[in-house]
Motif scaffolding. Structure first.
Motif, short mmCIF file in Angstrom:
data_model
loop_
_atom_site.label_atom_id
_atom_site.label_comp_id
_atom_site.label_asym_id
_atom_site.label_seq_id
_atom_site.Cartn_x
_atom_site.Cartn_y
_atom_site.Cartn_z
N UNK B 202 -21.54 0.78 15.51
CA UNK B 202 -20.65 1.54 16.37
C UNK B 202 -19.21 1.54 15.83
N UNK B 203 -19.12 1.44 14.51
CA UNK B 203 -17.89 1.78 13.78
C UNK B 203 -16.68 0.95 14.20
N UNK B 204 -16.86 -0.33 14.37
CA UNK B 204 -15.71 -1.17 14.71
C UNK B 204 -14.81 -1.40 13.49
N UNK B 205 -15.34 -1.14 12.32
CA UNK B 205 -14.62 -1.29 11.04
C UNK B 205 -14.27 -2.74 10.73
N UNK B 206 -14.88 -3.68 11.42
CA UNK B 206 -14.61 -5.10 11.13
C UNK B 206 -15.06 -5.45 9.71
N UNK B 207 -16.17 -4.84 9.28
CA UNK B 207 -16.68 -5.12 7.93
C UNK B 207 -15.65 -4.72 6.88
N UNK B 208 -15.02 -3.58 7.08
CA UNK B 208 -14.02 -3.11 6.12
C UNK B 208 -12.82 -4.07 6.09
#
Lengths: 252, 251
Positions: B202-208
């Motif tokens: 759900x695209x939290x962008x934590x990985x980035x």
């Protein structure tokens, strides 16, 4: 547990989003003070059916086909387009999931529930149709560009129109610039113009389009916020000018 | 700064707790230096996985003050606040001992991802003609050092423990590397949707945010793959156009 002030960002997003939703809903319901001379509020553009000189069909009152039990405002006819575009936007999804759901409130903070379906099932599976909101968002840019152009055209003393420059011209021009930067940086647009293909060499038009969209896409979050705040400010500016609280200063 | 207090998680799969160590610091110390010093002077049995100490092997992943980071790339002065510095193992994976976790599940998932099927070679020597422009896009994903910090921070794995249904960001990067390769013919869209569970993102962008190699995981790998899944599964218009004109996303 994270020891930094991780809660600042979701709190900021929650506060600004909520303030925007409350203000824009209130402004849409007003149905008045949305234009001032050559300025039209972006919340009401295009004014499909309304009383101002900016209206495509200049009429007073409510359209005959509008359900009588519902209040009418010209904004109701168009606001669904930007709302659906922003609501399904990849950037906003991540932001409001964190701020409102919260799932999770911030990175490596923990989720206050066990069940999770993601965007695989209803209702969030609908988010996958973000691309269907894109054409309407692009179409709105055409009307907002016309509004920005009109903000440079003033009534001449001897009749007709003359070129001029006012604070409102800056406000509406910046509005369409920020909204364009946001809309043309859309992830779905990036996919449609070339990102969905593995080979772009030898396709100069697609390649250039993909590069342009990618360039804006890298700043999608910044433009999402800038355009959101500026479109609200544009409405406030036009509204206060229409209410004679502010004067739209004309430079020439 | 002359010394710092570290609270290091000690234990195994059964149980564990934080233990406090006072460490004399030298200029330029990173957290891994401090852990090594604790290992050498105070706790010889402290388990810690490491290798290159240069942010390239991806071995020393841990949670420092609750945030997933490489110990070798985190300067002590950057994380030292008023209280002690906490160092604990990645929460998404089972602990083996102290700071060492069992990340073998990741290699199993990676092995299950459909391999590349190169098209017919362009030349007699079996090589292909590829434009550098087309190669650069999947090349970004080759920077991955498999530190699994992105896997660790992803809430689908970390909090919901959906290891059986969701592959995680590292494997979407791996799949994107093959999927966007200009000579690849494999169709892995159905696998991305079903087995790898890309719809759970759900695209939290934590990985980035945690990627030490600054790979734009969400924007350049996951979202483009999600869009390809949309093409195939959710967008009736694109499906119709592809059926009529026989268009493919390959080539």
């Amino acid at each position: 547990m994270r020891k930094d002030a991780w809660w600042i960002q979701p709190l900021f997003v929650f506060s600004v989003f909520t303030a925007f939703v409350v203000y824009s809903t209130w402004a849409a319901f007003q149905g008045a003070f949305y234009w001032h001379e050559n300025l039209l509020s972006p919340f009401y553009s295009p004014e499909i059916w309304g009383a101002s000189e900016h209206a495509l069909w200049q009429r007073t009152g409510t359209p005959g086909w509008w359900p009588g039990f519902l209040p009418y405002s010209p904004a109701f006819l168009i606001l669904w387009a930007p709302v659906s575009f922003r609501l399904t936007c990849y950037y906003y999804r991540g932001a409001y999931y964190k701020a409102y759901w919260p799932g999770p409130p911030s990175c490596s903070v923990g989720v206050p529930r066990e069940a999770y379906i993601g965007e695989r099932k209803f209702p969030l599976i609908v988010q996958n149709l973000h691309r269907y909101a894109l054409p309407f968002a692009l179409l709105l840019l055409v009307f907002l560009t016309i509004d920005a152009w009109n903000s440079f055209r003033f009534d001449a003393a001897g009749g007709g129109k003359e070129f001029g420059l006012s604070v409102g011209s800056f406000v509406l021009t910046l509005n369409v610039v920020f909204l364009s930067a946001y809309t043309f940086g859309c992830h779905s647009l990036r996919h449609l113009v070339g990102g969905g293909m593995d080979v772009l060499s030898g396709r100069p038009v697609r390649r250039k389009a993909y590069e342009c969209v990618s360039c804006l896409n890298a700043r999608h979050m910044a433009f999402a916020w800038t355009s959101l705040l500026w479109v609200a400010f544009s409405d406030i500016y036009v509204r206060l000018c229409a209410m004679d609280v502010w004067t739209n200063v004309r430079f020439f | 700064m002359k010394s710092a207090t570290f609270k290091v998680w000690r234990g195994d799969r059964e149980a564990g707790d934080f233990q406090t160590y006072e460490v004399e610091l030298e200029p330029g110390y990173v957290v891994l230096d401090a852990i090594h010093k604790i290992q050498a002077e105070q706790a010889n049995d402290l388990a810690c996985r490491w290798n290159c100490k240069a942010g390239k092997c991806g071995s020393c992943s841990a949670e420092i003050n609750g945030s997933p980071r490489l110990m070798c790339m985190t300067r002590v002065e950057d994380v030292a606040g008023n209280g002690p510095i906490t160092v604990e193992p990645m929460r998404t994976f089972p602990v083996i001992k102290d700071l060492v976790t069992d990340v073998s599940w990741n290699y199993e998932v990676k092995a299950s991802i459909q391999k590349m099927t190169p098209r017919e070679p362009d030349f007699e020597d079996g090589s292909w003609k590829m434009h550098q422009y087309d190669v650069e896009r999947p090349q970004e994903f080759r920077k991955c050092i498999e530190c699994f910090l992105c896997q660790n921070v992803c809430h689908v794995l970390r909090d919901h423990q959906m290891h059986g249904e969701f592959a995680g960001p590292r494997h979407f990067v791996f799949a994107a590397q093959a999927e966007m390769n200009p000579i690849d013919l494999t169709d892995r869209i159905p696998q991305l949707r079903e087995e790898l569970g890309i719809g759970y993102c759900n695209i939290t962008k934590c990985c980035t945010k945690v990627c030490p190699e600054s790979i734009t995981i969400t924007d350049n790998a996951i979202i483009p793959l999600k869009e390809r899944v949309v093409d195939r599964s959710y967008d009736p218009l694109t499906k119709l156009v592809r059926r009529i004109f026989g268009r493919s996303d390959k080539g």
